[in-house]
Design an enzyme around this catalytic site. Structure first.
Site, PDB file in Angstrom:
ATOM      1  N   ASP A  40       0.884  -1.163   0.000  1.00 32.59           N
ATOM      2  CA  ASP A  40       0.000   0.000   0.000  1.00 32.59           C
ATOM      3  C   ASP A  40       0.924   1.216   0.000  1.00 32.59           C
ATOM      4  O   ASP A  40       1.557   1.524   1.006  1.00 32.59           O
ATOM      5  CB  ASP A  40      -0.888  -0.016   1.253  1.00 32.59           C
ATOM      6  CG  ASP A  40      -1.706   1.274   1.426  1.00 32.59           C
ATOM      7  OD1 ASP A  40      -1.642   2.151   0.541  1.00 32.59           O
ATOM      8  OD2 ASP A  40      -2.394   1.399   2.450  1.00 32.59           O
ATOM      9  N   ASP A  50     -12.849   5.606   2.478  1.00 34.51           N
ATOM     10  CA  ASP A  50     -11.420   5.679   2.797  1.00 34.51           C
ATOM     11  C   ASP A  50     -11.023   7.099   3.197  1.00 34.51           C
ATOM     12  O   ASP A  50     -10.933   7.992   2.366  1.00 34.51           O
ATOM     13  CB  ASP A  50     -10.603   5.213   1.575  1.00 34.51           C
ATOM     14  CG  ASP A  50      -9.093   5.170   1.863  1.00 34.51           C
ATOM     15  OD1 ASP A  50      -8.652   5.727   2.882  1.00 34.51           O
ATOM     16  OD2 ASP A  50      -8.363   4.565   1.050  1.00 34.51           O
ATOM     17  N   LYS A  59       2.854  11.218  -3.435  1.00 30.50           N
ATOM     18  CA  LYS A  59       1.843  10.512  -4.228  1.00 30.50           C
ATOM     19  C   LYS A  59       0.917  11.477  -4.969  1.00 30.50           C
ATOM     20  O   LYS A  59       0.436  11.170  -6.056  1.00 30.50           O
ATOM     21  CB  LYS A  59       1.031   9.617  -3.291  1.00 30.50           C
ATOM     22  CG  LYS A  59      -0.024   8.751  -3.955  1.00 30.50           C
ATOM     23  CD  LYS A  59      -0.614   7.802  -2.922  1.00 30.50           C
ATOM     24  CE  LYS A  59      -1.756   6.974  -3.475  1.00 30.50           C
ATOM     25  NZ  LYS A  59      -2.263   6.039  -2.443  1.00 30.50           N
ATOM     26  N   GLU A 102      -7.259   0.490  -4.568  1.00 29.30           N
ATOM     27  CA  GLU A 102      -7.302   0.386  -3.105  1.00 29.30           C
ATOM     28  C   GLU A 102      -8.643  -0.150  -2.587  1.00 29.30           C
ATOM     29  O   GLU A 102      -8.647  -1.053  -1.738  1.00 29.30           O
ATOM     30  CB  GLU A 102      -6.977   1.749  -2.477  1.00 29.30           C
ATOM     31  CG  GLU A 102      -5.495   2.098  -2.649  1.00 29.30           C
ATOM     32  CD  GLU A 102      -5.165   3.564  -2.441  1.00 29.30           C
ATOM     33  OE1 GLU A 102      -6.024   4.310  -1.932  1.00 29.30           O
ATOM     34  OE2 GLU A 102      -4.038   3.968  -2.785  1.00 29.30           O
TER      35      GLU A 102
HETATM   36  P1  ADP Z   1      -2.999   7.380   3.786  1.00 29.57           P
HETATM   37  O1  ADP Z   1      -3.883   6.354   3.200  1.00 29.57           O
HETATM   38  O2  ADP Z   1      -3.338   8.765   3.351  1.00 29.57           O
HETATM   39  O3  ADP Z   1      -1.558   7.074   3.622  1.00 29.57           O
HETATM   40  P2  ADP Z   1      -3.568   6.386   6.506  1.00 29.57           P
HETATM   41  O4  ADP Z   1      -4.670   5.479   6.171  1.00 29.57           O
HETATM   42  O5  ADP Z   1      -2.312   5.790   6.990  1.00 29.57           O
HETATM   43  O6  ADP Z   1      -3.275   7.444   5.367  1.00 29.57           O
HETATM   44  O7  ADP Z   1      -4.131   7.400   7.615  1.00 29.57           O
HETATM   45  C1  ADP Z   1      -3.333   8.327   8.242  1.00 29.57           C
HETATM   46  C2  ADP Z   1      -4.196   9.208   9.100  1.00 29.57           C
HETATM   47  O8  ADP Z   1      -4.878   8.417  10.089  1.00 29.57           O
HETATM   48  C3  ADP Z   1      -3.408  10.256   9.845  1.00 29.57           C
HETATM   49  O9  ADP Z   1      -4.053  11.510   9.749  1.00 29.57           O
HETATM   50  C4  ADP Z   1      -3.471   9.751  11.282  1.00 29.57           C
HETATM   51  O10 ADP Z   1      -3.403  10.805  12.236  1.00 29.57           O
HETATM   52  C5  ADP Z   1      -4.823   9.089  11.333  1.00 29.57           C
HETATM   53  N1  ADP Z   1      -4.954   8.131  12.433  1.00 29.57           N
HETATM   54  C6  ADP Z   1      -4.179   7.046  12.676  1.00 29.57           C
HETATM   55  N2  ADP Z   1      -4.584   6.422  13.793  1.00 29.57           N
HETATM   56  C7  ADP Z   1      -5.638   7.136  14.275  1.00 29.57           C
HETATM   57  C8  ADP Z   1      -6.478   7.007  15.432  1.00 29.57           C
HETATM   58  N3  ADP Z   1      -6.331   6.035  16.316  1.00 29.57           N
HETATM   59  N4  ADP Z   1      -7.480   7.917  15.594  1.00 29.57           N
HETATM   60  C9  ADP Z   1      -7.634   8.926  14.707  1.00 29.57           C
HETATM   61  N5  ADP Z   1      -6.872   9.095  13.619  1.00 29.57           N
HETATM   62  C10 ADP Z   1      -5.875   8.214  13.402  1.00 29.57           C
HETATM   63 MG    MG Z   2      -4.577   4.829   2.207  1.00 29.33          MG
END
Ligand code: ADP
Ligand code: MG
Length: 618
Positions: free
Chosen positions: A23, A211, A87, A187
């Site tokens: 991912d 998402d 990205k 995704e």
């Molecule tokens: P992407 O797909 O954009 O790479 P992710 O799916 O990894 O992103 O999500 C990252 C986001 O999720 C960040 O903003 C992070 O702060 C938030 N996040 C991660 N864990 C938690 C949580 N327990 N509660 C709220 N937000 C969270």
């Molecule tokens: Mg993602």
């Protein structure tokens, strides 16, 4: 024949080469595999650390590359050398991102000679493909370290709305990182697979995948039947995510504790600390009701209710997108069988509750939302390795694909919303005697005239053997492979000469542009139809003039001077109206020219037949 590899670090023999699922996220990236014993997908992690690798790249003063958690530390203190959200730049030109240029704290080069963006960090320039390849390289190395075996093959996921250019760029980044990218997967499709949806062939389901990541939001509606995945619609906002929640918290604190924004601008360390504390507060409030912490002697607090009111409008926006996605799919909430939650930000209770309330159903959160896409990619990798042959993955084309034909008209070969992989072919011919080449221009869009659509590629089919106009048979075929990459082939069927190209557009379209192209095509439908009718009439008129002139010059000796003169007059009259835009007038003159030439054309035809018959009898 199965390949047997020797693992150099352990000395053990390996039956099969491993294929990992990756991912490659805007905020975080990770790798997953199917566990060789449990046969279940697992995200790779070192001991007790997180499986997530922040998609951040830091270049130190010697241009050394640091990726992940270590790099994230420099985000606010060294914004020029710390690249995040690479990205977002994939397959984009400077024009594509210009309106969001404030978003990027690092330097994006506006270079007219190179249509794709470049980023400056330290003393060097990097393309988004190179930047992504640094992240992929890091993931590859981590996986190799954890698995103690070389990793050379991968499945990489991309958002469902990624276009050809962005998919191709992702594939290239993989190649640059030393990975053989076996498949680019959407995704939402991967996330559904991680829930086992679609693995049972008998199953027919409609799924919404919501998402919400760090900086982007998208919702996709998928239909699964007979083991086939189809993306029916997507919607979202590419500048909406968990980062906005963090920013809202920082702003809230700055007001509450009366800190002047100027101080934060000067004291970057303080700004950085605020951001980190805000994210920590948000995450804490996903499982408790109060957050209390300390920063430079200041007590920072945030309650769940405060957070909820800070992010309410953001959550509302995502629900708006869900409404639009359903509308595009022509479905209502009750048609959705399953709702899959993806992205770290779906851990926020208000998000979960709001989505669940909107769909009137429990949403899926059992699988770790920030690992679910990678886990699904690992399942897809396993399918490709031949372990689950029944499943097929299909996507759709967001815009129609076609060719330019006479008069600048768009001839659609693959209509929008076609399932991919797909192919289509059509036959064309030459317009001039002895024409040796044919220019093939490929367009994407919904308008009738190619000038209103977007040109993807252009090439020449050359070496067509000399034949009279209309005799060569040129078959043009479009093939969109499973990765969404278009291959256009032109072949002259009588001689067998052929030419083909893989269409890699110079730069991508933003979601807004795709949207605009669609709305334009609806708004201009009537006007386009009229324009098409005029162009067709003109083309017909021009062709008639040409064939008539050819006929006259070949058969001068068999025609009276009166016939030649009246024909010439009719040609002139037709020529005159061809400059205008009155299609009825053009048709009238076409008819008149036909009326004049028909009698002598028939006469000559008859005598030609008579001659031929005579010849036979001898
Ligand atoms: P992407 O797909 O954009 O790479 P992710 O799916 O990894 O992103 O999500 C990252 C986001 O999720 C960040 O903003 C992070 O702060 C938030 N996040 C991660 N864990 C938690 C949580 N327990 N509660 C709220 N937000 C969270
Ligand atoms: Mg993602």
């Amino acid at each position: 024949m199965a390949k047997i590899g020797i693992n150099l670090s352990t000395g053990s023999l390996q039956q099969e080469e491993i294929i990992v699922g990756i991912d490659l996220g805007t905020t975080n990236s990770l790798v997953a595999i199917i566990h060789p014993e449990s046969k279940k997908p697992v995200a790779l992690r070192e001991h007790n650390s997180s499986s997530l690798v922040p998609s951040v790249i830091y270049f130190d003063q010697y241009d050394n590359v640091v990726v992940g958690e270590e790099a994230k530390k420099h985000l606010i203190t060294e914004p020029y050398n710390t690249i995040f959200s690479a990205k977002r730049l994939m397959g984009k030109s400077y024009n594509d991102i210009e309106t969001h240029s404030d978003f990027f704290a690092y330097k994006i080069i506006d270079d007219n000679t190179d249509r794709l963006v470049k980023v400056q960090a330290g003393t060097k320039f990097y393309s988004p493909i190179e930047l992504s390849s640094f992240i992929l390289k890091e993931l590859k190395q981590r996986a190799e370290h954890i698995l103690k075996t070389p990793v050379n093959k991968a499945v990489i996921t991309v958002p469902a709305y990624f276009n050809d250019a962005q998919r191709q760029a992702t594939r290239d980044a993989g190649k640059l990182a030393g990975l053989d990218v076996l498949r680019i997967v959407n995704e939402p499709t991967a996330a559904s697979l991680a829930y086992g949806l679609g693995l049972n062939k008998e199953e027919e389901k409609t799924i919404a995948v919501y998402d919400l990541g760090g900086g982007t939001f998208d919702v996709s509606v998928l239909k699964i039947s007979n083991g086939i995945f189809e993306v029916i619609s997507t919607n979202g906002d590419t500048y909406l995510g968990g980062d906005d929640m963090d920013n809202a918290i920082v702003t809230f604190w700055i007001r509450k504790y009366e800190i002047s924004p100027e101080i934060l601008k000067e004291d970057r360390m303080l700004a950085q600390s605020f951001r980190l504390k805000a994210e920590e507060a948000k995450k804490t409030l996903s499982s408790t009701d109060n957050y209390v912490s300390e920063l430079r002697g200041m007590e920072l607090t945030l309650t769940k209710d405060e957070l909820n009111s800070l992010i309410q409008s953001l959550v509302d926006k995502t629900i708006e997108c869900c409404i639009l996605a359903l509308k595009d799919a022509d479905l209502s909430v009750t048609d959705i069988d399953e709702i899959v939650m993806v992205g770290g930000s779906t851990r926020v209770p208000l998000v979960k509750d709001s989505v669940s309330k909107f769909f009137g159903k429990q949403v899926h959160t059992e699988v770790n939302p920030d690992e679910v896409v990678a886990l699904g990619a690992a399942i897809q990798a396993d399918i490709l390795a031949g372990n689950n042959r029944d499943v097929l993955l299909l996507d759709i084309t967001p815009l129609s694909l076609g060719l330019e034909t006479m008069g600048g008209l768009m001839d659609v070969l693959i209509p929008r919303n076609s399932k991919i992989p797909t192919k289509a072919a059509r036959q064309y011919t030459t317009q001039k005697d002895g024409q040796a080449g044919m220019r093939i221009s490929v367009y994407q869009g919904e308008r009738d005239l190619v000038k209103d659509n977007r040109k993807l590629a252009e090439f020449n089919l050359t070496g067509i053997p000399g034949m009279p106009a209309g005799i060569p048979k040129v078959e043009i075929s479009f093939l969109i492979n499973a990765d969404g990459i278009l291959v256009v082939t032109a072949k002259e069927l009588r001689s067998g000469i052929q030419q083909s190209i893989e269409v890699k557009p110079q730069y991508g379209l933003t979601d807004e542009e795709v949207e605009k192209m669609l709305t334009d095509s609806i708004a201009n439908a009537k006007q386009d139809m009229i324009a098409r009718a005029v162009t067709e009439a003109k083309t017909e008129g021009e062709q008639l003039i040409q064939t008539t002139e050819n006929f006259i010059s070949k058969n001068k000796n068999f025609l009276t001077s009166a016939e030649i003169e009246s024909t010439q007059n009719a040609i002139n009259a037709l020529q005159q109206v061809l400059n205008g835009t009155d299609k009825d007038l053009i048709h009238t003159h076409i008819e008149q020219l036909n009326e004049i030439s028909r009698p002598y054309a028939e006469r000559l035809m008859d005598s030609a037949i008579a001659m031929a018959m005579k010849g036979k009898q001898v």
